[in-house]
Write a protein that holds these residues in place. Structure first.
Motif, PDB file in Angstrom:
ATOM      1  N   THR A 779      72.643 -12.465 -25.331  1.00 37.31           N
ATOM      2  CA  THR A 779      73.726 -11.073 -24.962  1.00 37.31           C
ATOM      3  C   THR A 779      73.404 -10.660 -26.589  1.00 37.31           C
ATOM      4  N   THR A 780      73.375 -10.924 -27.491  1.00 38.82           N
ATOM      5  CA  THR A 780      73.654 -10.223 -29.125  1.00 38.82           C
ATOM      6  C   THR A 780      72.397 -10.336 -29.562  1.00 38.82           C
ATOM      7  N   TYR A 781      71.050 -10.400 -28.491  1.00 40.22           N
ATOM      8  CA  TYR A 781      69.412 -10.594 -29.538  1.00 40.22           C
ATOM      9  C   TYR A 781      68.873 -11.510 -29.788  1.00 40.22           C
ATOM     10  N   GLY A 782      69.944 -12.046 -30.128  1.00 36.80           N
ATOM     11  CA  GLY A 782      69.452 -13.397 -30.241  1.00 36.80           C
ATOM     12  C   GLY A 782      68.026 -14.289 -29.343  1.00 36.80           C
ATOM     13  N   ALA A 783      67.943 -15.448 -29.677  1.00 37.54           N
ATOM     14  CA  ALA A 783      67.537 -16.393 -29.025  1.00 37.54           C
ATOM     15  C   ALA A 783      68.327 -17.169 -27.887  1.00 37.54           C
ATOM     16  N   PRO A 784      67.863 -17.094 -26.030  1.00 35.73           N
ATOM     17  CA  PRO A 784      68.719 -17.856 -25.968  1.00 35.73           C
ATOM     18  C   PRO A 784      69.250 -19.074 -25.937  1.00 35.73           C
ATOM     19  N   GLY A 785      70.636 -18.758 -25.595  1.00 31.69           N
ATOM     20  CA  GLY A 785      71.639 -20.815 -25.802  1.00 31.69           C
ATOM     21  C   GLY A 785      71.534 -20.754 -27.822  1.00 31.69           C
ATOM     22  N   SER A 786      70.702 -19.728 -28.493  1.00 31.76           N
ATOM     23  CA  SER A 786      70.596 -20.614 -29.983  1.00 31.76           C
ATOM     24  C   SER A 786      71.649 -19.779 -31.392  1.00 31.76           C
TER      25      SER A 786
END
Length: 788
Positions: A779-786
């Motif tokens: 949601t915040t433009y990081g990698a999924p699950g990061s």
């Protein structure tokens, strides 16, 4: 110089344990190849013991350097001077062919104006470094590269790189760090006065990976390890602070990895010029020969980091790129002996790894502090080399270095926006002079300034909203270039599912939407691979006061690993009224119940007069701002929106974007901007007779320009615009497609966007047609699950 290794053995030949080797290294033992292989083989509790010794050695080195507990980084802009290259590395997505450049409407090289535009914008955000990265000697393979150089008065790519580096420092005060690949001793000497530091990854000492067909470096003349090691020797002899390192997981064996570290140690001992050793984990890229290769495994990577520390010694700087690892992994990397995060940009993408965005600097500082360290900014050249500048820094660069260095050789703290326009006093006069010249030249054409958007005032931006024809094509191209600079050649998407909380407690075609149904939807979404659940809508008047929190708890109980993006300002204000809380207290309660971010929807234009006249049912603008600001203060980030095509003026649109930018300057809480037409209404054109698609293109392009350097992502809302239009807008400044809007297969309930889903494969096809890779995101433009 140690000869490149050709061994392919798989295991250590020593009888010593990894822990005993690590302890001996910390006591001063000079490690041999078998020792390093032993360290690299460590796993589990044995690896933990090795990491503890490496971390202790790092701590001793930092204490000796006079900065105990300090982890460093460099605030930079990444400038991809050219993506043409004569090599053919099997894992690379940075490089283009001339045909690909033509499809992307890109020149062979960035122009001086484009390079300076990025440098100026970076300086305005407090950056001190301009990283110039490019492919190796593209003119040796591609005629178009030599033709461009000839047309612009340069004999070689390296001559142009040196010119750009000197220009950047002269005009903006930023210090260049050159990463142009293989250079001869003569070329290194010629470039020494253009940058305080340079770099080139060794990657590996494995001759096998270079000479054998099918291996990662086969067919790439500049990846001959003997050639690359000679560059390190020559840079050391030329007294140039040099960054290098290894790639972990590109097909090298343990003996080859061990020899790579030993070769770096030997060069460092001979010359003292290796200022930092990067240990980088391999990440497979789509559409490359290694797309199906496994990423470097975490324990394998940590063992390589710890081994690098123990080989290179307490005085070495060991770097791990923070964008290539999860938040949890960052702590482990620190535990393994890392003391530097390298360059991190608040403006530009990592163009070599565009699918892995940089962490936000405040988050990186928080994560570093949580591990017990203080994050401090350095310059391109590390403090030890600045302290001995007479030996290591060319005198032509001393004034620029002195302007940015603290007495201990770290970077001065410059808040973004300082000195009128965000620059150090050393260069602010030049910037103002440049702005005046550019403004005079562009008096009749706002497009002249578009590539440097911070020079555009509200009047110029409003003018750009009205351009048509070829001028609009040019505007869209400029916005697309800014998009490329900010996020690289990617298009992003989050796998999500929506729930309309306005239907809570009501009977629908699939039953009552109660807490049990919401929990079931969340659990199914998580099973289907969703990263996010998005919930918004004011609950019915007869719903209990605790409904919003109850919904959040139900979601998190059923799907504890999912990201809950929930409740617009209107919903928050409604919940506060029901519970008797302040808006801030209501948000805090929602956060405690599991809400992680909030939608910034529910406002059309940040103009109260317009709202009262045209959208009287919307939340008053002051209340929307109060709720969003309170959320950002609490660390709850949000989206932002601008609705257009409802009869507003160009000036009103620009005022709205300016208000968003100002709010972003307070707490950096907005993750993206989402321009969209008002649903259920015909689009009122800003320019009579302009096509609907061109109305969208102008709005998206200007949104990118107006928010560049502030809100980094612009989303093309495909459920409102349609797939075809959204795809076109990805070439007019947009970089994100929003969410998949999963509908579920077992549990169905009406929701925003119901009946329409964008699959990951469909989104990947869209990205591929544009010459980009799809980046699944959080949601915040990081990698999924990061965790970012």
């Amino acid at each position: 110089m140690t000869a490149p290794v050709t061994a392919t053995g798989a295991g250590p030949s020593t009888s010593r344990t990894p822990a005993s080797v690590a302890s001996a290294a910390r006591s001063g033992l000079r490690l041999e190849s078998s020792d390093v292989e032993t360290l690299l083989s460590a796993r589990g509790d044995v690896l933990a013991a090795v990491m503890a010794e490496a971390a202790a050695m790092r701590d001793e080195g930092l204490a000796a350097a006079g900065r105990p507990g300090v982890i460093t980084y460099s605030r930079k802009v990444f400038i991809p001077v050219t993506t043409l290259c004569r090599d053919r590395c099997h894992y690379c997505v940075f490089v283009d062919t001339p045909a690909k450049l033509a499809r992307k409407h890109k020149d062979a090289f960035m122009s001086e104006e484009q390079v300076l535009a990025v440098a100026y914008q970076g300086a305005a955000l407090g950056c001190n470094e301009a990283l110039l990265t490019l492919g190796d000697r593209p003119e040796d393979r591609w005629d178009v590269a030599q033709e461009w150089l000839d047309a612009h008065g340069f004999a070689t790519t390296l001559e142009y790189v040196g010119h750009l580096a000197r220009l950047i420092t002269r005009e903006t005060g930023l210090l260049a760090h050159l990463n142009p690949g293989v250079m001869t001793a003569e070329e290194l000497a010629a470039l020494r006065d253009s940058a305080p530091s340079m770099g080139m990854m060794l990657e590996t000492s494995s001759t096998r990976l270079f000479t054998e067909p099918g291996e990662v470096h086969f067919g790439s003349p500049d990846k001959d390890p003997a050639v690359r090691l000679q560059v390190l020797e020559d840079a050391g002899a030329a007294r140039i602070p040099f960054t290098t390192g290894i790639l972990v997981g590109i097909g090298e064996s343990l003996p080859e990895r061990a020899q790579s570290l030993l070769d770096l140690r030997d060069v460092s001992e001979r010359h003292g010029g290796i200022q930092e050793t990067i240990v980088q984990n391999f990440r497979a890229k789509p559409a490359t020969a290694m797309q199906d290769a496994a990423d470097a495994e975490d324990q394998e990577y940590l063992a390589a980091v710890a081994a690098a520390r123990l080989v290179m010694g307490p005085g070495a700087r060991i770097q791990a790129p923070p964008n290539l690892s999860s938040t949890a992994m960052l702590t482990a990397l620190l535990d393994a002996g890392v003391d530097d995060w390298g360059g991190v940009s608040p403006l530009t993408a990592d163009h070599v790894n565009p699918e892995r965005p940089w962490p936000q600097l405040d988050r990186l500082a928080t994560d570093t502090a949580a591990a017990g360290f203080e994050l401090m900014e350095r310059l391109t050249a590390h403090p030890e080399y600045i302290a001995r500048r007479e030996e290591w820094i060319d005198p032509a660069l001393w004034p620029a270095v002195d302007a940015l260095a603290t007495p201990d050789g770290l970077a001065t703290t410059r808040a973004a926006g300082a000195d009128d326009d965000g620059l150090s006093s050393w260069s602010s006069r030049r910037r103002r002079s440049w702005r005046e010249r550019a403004s005079e030249a562009a008096a009749e054409d706002a497009l002249h300034l578009a590539a440097t958007p911070d020079l555009l005032d509200a009047e110029a931006l409003a003018t750009l909203l009205t351009v048509t024809g070829e001028d609009l094509d040019r505007l869209a191209g400029v916005a697309d270039g800014l998009r490329r600079s900010a996020v690289g050649e990617t298009a992003s998407l989050v796998v999500n599912r929506n729930i309309d909380s306005a239907q809570f407690g009501l009977e629908g075609p699939h039953g009552v939407l109660d807490l049990a149904a919401i929990a079931a939807i969340a659990a199914e979404a998580q099973d289907d691979g969703a990263e996010e659940i998005c919930i918004q809508g004011t609950v019915p008047a007869d719903a209990p006061a605790s409904t919003y929190e109850d919904i959040a708890r139900a979601v998190m109980a059923a799907a504890p690993g999912i990201h809950l993006h929930a409740f617009r300002p209107a919903d928050v204000v409604d919940g506060a009224a029901r519970t008797g809380r302040t808006v801030a207290d209501q948000l805090e309660a929602l956060g405690a119940a599991g809400v992680a971010t909030v939608p910034g929807t529910g406002v059309k234009l940040l103009d109260e007069a317009v709202r009262a006249e045209r959208f009287p049912d919307d939340l008053p603008v002051p209340q929307w701002i109060e709720s969003i600001t309170a959320a950002h203060r609490l660390g709850l980030r949000s989206t932002s929106v601008v609705f257009y095509g409802h009869g507003e003026t160009a000036t009103q649109r620009i005022a709205h974007l300016a208000r968003l930018r100002a709010l972003q300057g307070e707490h950096a809480g907005f993750t993206e901007a989402v321009p969209m037409p008002v649903p259920g209404r015909s689009l009122v054109p800003l320019v009579e007779g302009r096509s609907e698609l061109d109305e969208h293109r102008a709005m998206y392009a200007v949104t990118r320009l107006a928010l560049h350097g502030s809100i980094g992502h612009v989303q093309a809302a495909w459920p409102r615009l349609g797939i075809e239009t959204a795809t076109a807008l990805l070439s007019a400044g947009a970089d994100d497609l929003g969410g998949t809007l999963l509908q579920g297969t077992r549990i169905r309930h009406d929701a925003m966007g119901a009946g329409t889903t964008l699959t990951v494969d469909e989104a990947r096809g869209i990205a591929r047609r544009l010459g980009r890779q799809l980046r699944l995101r959080s949601t915040t433009y990081g990698a999924p699950g990061s965790g970012r």
